[in-house]
Design a protein around this motif. Structure first.
Motif, PDB file in Angstrom:
ATOM      1  N   PHE A  11       0.844  -1.196   0.000  1.00 41.07           N
ATOM      2  CA  PHE A  11       0.000   0.000   0.000  1.00 41.07           C
ATOM      3  C   PHE A  11       0.873   1.238   0.000  1.00 41.07           C
ATOM      4  N   THR A  12       0.590   2.162  -0.926  1.00 34.52           N
ATOM      5  CA  THR A  12       1.279   3.451  -0.964  1.00 34.52           C
ATOM      6  C   THR A  12       0.268   4.547  -1.268  1.00 34.52           C
ATOM      7  N   VAL A  13       0.635   5.778  -0.991  1.00 33.42           N
ATOM      8  CA  VAL A  13      -0.167   6.952  -1.339  1.00 33.42           C
ATOM      9  C   VAL A  13       0.652   7.756  -2.338  1.00 33.42           C
ATOM     10  N   GLU A  14       0.036   8.095  -3.485  1.00 35.12           N
ATOM     11  CA  GLU A  14       0.743   8.808  -4.535  1.00 35.12           C
ATOM     12  C   GLU A  14      -0.074   9.998  -5.017  1.00 35.12           C
ATOM     13  N   ARG A  15       0.601  10.953  -5.647  1.00 38.49           N
ATOM     14  CA  ARG A  15      -0.111  12.072  -6.290  1.00 38.49           C
ATOM     15  C   ARG A  15      -0.890  11.528  -7.476  1.00 38.49           C
ATOM     16  N   SER A  16      -2.073  12.077  -7.710  1.00 36.44           N
ATOM     17  CA  SER A  16      -2.908  11.580  -8.792  1.00 36.44           C
ATOM     18  C   SER A  16      -2.446  12.047 -10.166  1.00 36.44           C
ATOM     19  N   GLY A  17      -1.760  13.172 -10.243  1.00 33.41           N
ATOM     20  CA  GLY A  17      -1.293  13.701 -11.521  1.00 33.41           C
ATOM     21  C   GLY A  17       0.211  13.737 -11.566  1.00 33.41           C
ATOM     22  N   LYS A  18       0.739  14.000 -12.751  1.00 29.84           N
ATOM     23  CA  LYS A  18       2.190  14.075 -12.902  1.00 29.84           C
ATOM     24  C   LYS A  18       2.746  15.364 -12.330  1.00 29.84           C
ATOM     25  N   SER A  19       1.896  16.392 -12.243  1.00 28.01           N
ATOM     26  CA  SER A  19       2.363  17.671 -11.716  1.00 28.01           C
ATOM     27  C   SER A  19       1.446  18.121 -10.587  1.00 28.01           C
ATOM     28  N   LEU A  20       1.955  18.966  -9.746  1.00 29.04           N
ATOM     29  CA  LEU A  20       1.163  19.506  -8.645  1.00 29.04           C
ATOM     30  C   LEU A  20      -0.003  20.322  -9.185  1.00 29.04           C
ATOM     31  N   MET A  21       0.219  21.079 -10.269  1.00 30.87           N
ATOM     32  CA  MET A  21      -0.844  21.883 -10.877  1.00 30.87           C
ATOM     33  C   MET A  21      -1.933  20.979 -11.453  1.00 30.87           C
ATOM     34  N   GLY A  22      -1.565  19.887 -12.097  1.00 33.62           N
ATOM     35  CA  GLY A  22      -2.544  18.948 -12.642  1.00 33.62           C
ATOM     36  C   GLY A  22      -3.385  18.337 -11.549  1.00 33.62           C
ATOM     37  N   SER A  23      -2.789  18.047 -10.403  1.00 36.23           N
ATOM     38  CA  SER A  23      -3.520  17.500  -9.265  1.00 36.23           C
ATOM     39  C   SER A  23      -4.515  18.515  -8.734  1.00 36.23           C
ATOM     40  N   ALA A  24      -4.121  19.776  -8.692  1.00 36.73           N
ATOM     41  CA  ALA A  24      -5.005  20.821  -8.177  1.00 36.73           C
ATOM     42  C   ALA A  24      -6.188  21.032  -9.111  1.00 36.73           C
ATOM     43  N   VAL A  25      -5.961  20.988 -10.418  1.00 36.22           N
ATOM     44  CA  VAL A  25      -7.024  21.202 -11.398  1.00 36.22           C
ATOM     45  C   VAL A  25      -8.016  20.046 -11.383  1.00 36.22           C
ATOM     46  N   SER A  26      -7.519  18.819 -11.230  1.00 39.37           N
ATOM     47  CA  SER A  26      -8.399  17.643 -11.264  1.00 39.37           C
ATOM     48  C   SER A  26      -9.239  17.528 -10.000  1.00 39.37           C
ATOM     49  N   GLY A  27      -8.818  18.202  -8.919  1.00 38.12           N
ATOM     50  CA  GLY A  27      -9.550  18.115  -7.662  1.00 38.12           C
ATOM     51  C   GLY A  27      -9.139  16.927  -6.821  1.00 38.12           C
ATOM     52  N   GLU A  28      -8.259  16.108  -7.336  1.00 39.41           N
ATOM     53  CA  GLU A  28      -7.777  14.934  -6.611  1.00 39.41           C
ATOM     54  C   GLU A  28      -6.306  15.163  -6.302  1.00 39.41           C
TER      55      GLU A  28
END
Length: 46
Positions: A11-28
């Motif tokens: 089990f691991t926790v990872e960012r959902s997008g390749k970039s921090l900005m992409g993660s912020a835009v996707s809401g995840e």
């Protein structure tokens, strides 16, 4: 929401997008990742 999983799973926790900005835009921001063979018990969240 996962409430239990097999000890054989990694089990691991990872960012959902390749970039921090992409993660912020996707809401995840973060996602749970399970690797291997086993079972994951899920509970509905409402």
């Amino acid at each position: 929401m996962a409430i239990a999983w097999s000890g054989s799973l990694d089990f691991t926790v990872e960012r959902s997008g390749k970039s921090l900005m992409g993660s912020a835009v996707s809401g995840e921001g973060l996602v749970n990742v399970y690797q291997g063979s086993g079972k994951v018990l899920l509970a509905p969240v409402g």
